[in-house]
Design an enzyme around this catalytic site. Sequence first.
Site, PDB file in Angstrom:
ATOM      1  N   LYS A 180      24.331  68.034  -5.669  1.00 49.34           N
ATOM      2  CA  LYS A 180      24.554  66.680  -6.205  1.00 49.34           C
ATOM      3  C   LYS A 180      24.300  66.653  -7.721  1.00 49.34           C
ATOM      4  O   LYS A 180      23.790  67.623  -8.280  1.00 49.34           O
ATOM      5  CB  LYS A 180      23.624  65.676  -5.513  1.00 49.34           C
ATOM      6  CG  LYS A 180      23.618  65.746  -4.008  1.00 49.34           C
ATOM      7  CD  LYS A 180      24.807  65.057  -3.354  1.00 49.34           C
ATOM      8  CE  LYS A 180      24.640  65.116  -1.841  1.00 49.34           C
ATOM      9  NZ  LYS A 180      25.779  64.630  -1.095  1.00 49.34           N
TER      10      LYS A 180
HETATM   11  C1  LIG Z   1      25.353  64.433   0.387  1.00 52.60           C
HETATM   12  C2  LIG Z   1      25.830  63.258   1.163  1.00 52.60           C
HETATM   13  C3  LIG Z   1      24.992  62.583   2.071  1.00 52.60           C
HETATM   14  C4  LIG Z   1      23.568  62.966   2.398  1.00 52.60           C
HETATM   15  O1  LIG Z   1      23.316  64.277   2.353  1.00 52.60           O
HETATM   16  P1  LIG Z   1      21.893  64.955   2.614  1.00 52.60           P
HETATM   17  O2  LIG Z   1      22.279  66.383   2.616  1.00 52.60           O
HETATM   18  O3  LIG Z   1      21.380  64.455   3.885  1.00 52.60           O
HETATM   19  O4  LIG Z   1      20.995  64.601   1.476  1.00 52.60           O
HETATM   20  C5  LIG Z   1      25.499  61.462   2.714  1.00 52.60           C
HETATM   21  N1  LIG Z   1      26.735  61.016   2.470  1.00 52.60           N
HETATM   22  C6  LIG Z   1      27.568  61.629   1.598  1.00 52.60           C
HETATM   23  C7  LIG Z   1      28.921  61.048   1.359  1.00 52.60           C
HETATM   24  C8  LIG Z   1      27.143  62.787   0.931  1.00 52.60           C
HETATM   25  O5  LIG Z   1      27.969  63.404   0.089  1.00 52.60           O
END
Ligand SMILES: *Cc1c(COP(=O)(O)O)cnc(C)c1O
Length: 366
Positions: A180
């Site tokens: 992210k």
């Molecule tokens: C990354 C992401 C999440 C949550 O991801 P985690 O790996 O649980 O932190 C949820 N929704 C979207 C659209 C994502 O890209």
Amino acid sequence: MIPLSGPDIGEREKELVLEVLQSGHLGLGPKAVEFERMMAAYAGTKYAISCNSGTSGLHMLVRAMGISDGDEVITTPFSFVASSNCVLFERAKPVFVDIDEATYNMDVSQIEAKITERTKAILPVHVFGQPANMTEIRRIADKYNLRIIEDSCEAIGAKWKGKSAGSLGDAGVFAFYPNKQLTTGEGGIVVTDDEELANLCFSLRNQGRGENGLWLDHVRLGYNYRMDELSAALGVAQMERVDEILSRRAKVADLYFEKLREVPGIILPQSVADADVSWFVYVIRFAEHLNRDEIMVSLSKEGIGCRPYFTPIHLQPFYKEQFGFQEGDFPVTEHVAKGTLAIPFFTNMTEAQVDGVVEALKRHVL
Ligand SMILES: *Cc1c(COP(=O)(O)O)cnc(C)c1O
């Protein structure tokens, strides 16, 4: 070799993590509180509740809103699977609407037709950091008395009409997995102005402990969704330079736009005037005459990281099995998903690396 993504970890991150290690306080503690304060200020919300992933943040909100057996939540099939799974965790049903072919976000003109007596919430995803049309989603939610959970996991710093993603619904969630914009290793955070939701999330993430209760008083069924102090320290260091991180990423995106603009057969990301994008990934789309899968295999062989973002949720094996979804149910989503490819994109990407990716792409499409 050019990786698909990678975290941007500097000296400050190491310094703060080491400080936590030396403090001996590794569980829920002061760094998480500091991270929450920074995040609430940044998103412009009253409360921020840190947790151990974006998925847990979404799950807590579904629980906190009382969404349960047989309730329906309207959302998008063009997303990471967690945005729908969080609804399934409470035995409620994700009801999909197709997407807009330009922005890849929910086609808001299709929402009202999907509302039933069981509909409890709308769960928009700001896909790839591009904010969904929150004006229209808010109008519909108010008209039908629905709640809004913003999956802002890919959209920290994005804005809709100048207001932060995550602060436009009843509550929003950011995520900090290493791919992210900002990372805490694993981690997430809920942001909201709603005191009741905030208090429920504080309790749910901490084994259902009561607000001012004792460590061994559990007033509801909760989870261990706490963020540890090492992760929170990373988060604080990343938040100290969030503007710099996001503007560097925007510069990498600009380089791609500039260098790929003239390449025929490649469709570049598009956004609308009310949206300020926060660059999570750079996703291109190949025109129909090009074979995305073949190009992807060749690029991978040349050491260029790439991935087909996303396989539609309704076509994931266990969704097909459980709900009977099939090919053709959401034609725009499926059409888009066949052509999209995330190409290398990270905060410290150099112009030479961008050139390497662009040259390789040109060899395959020209
Ligand atoms: C990354 C992401 C999440 C949550 O991801 P985690 O790996 O649980 O932190 C949820 N929704 C979207 C659209 C994502 O890209």
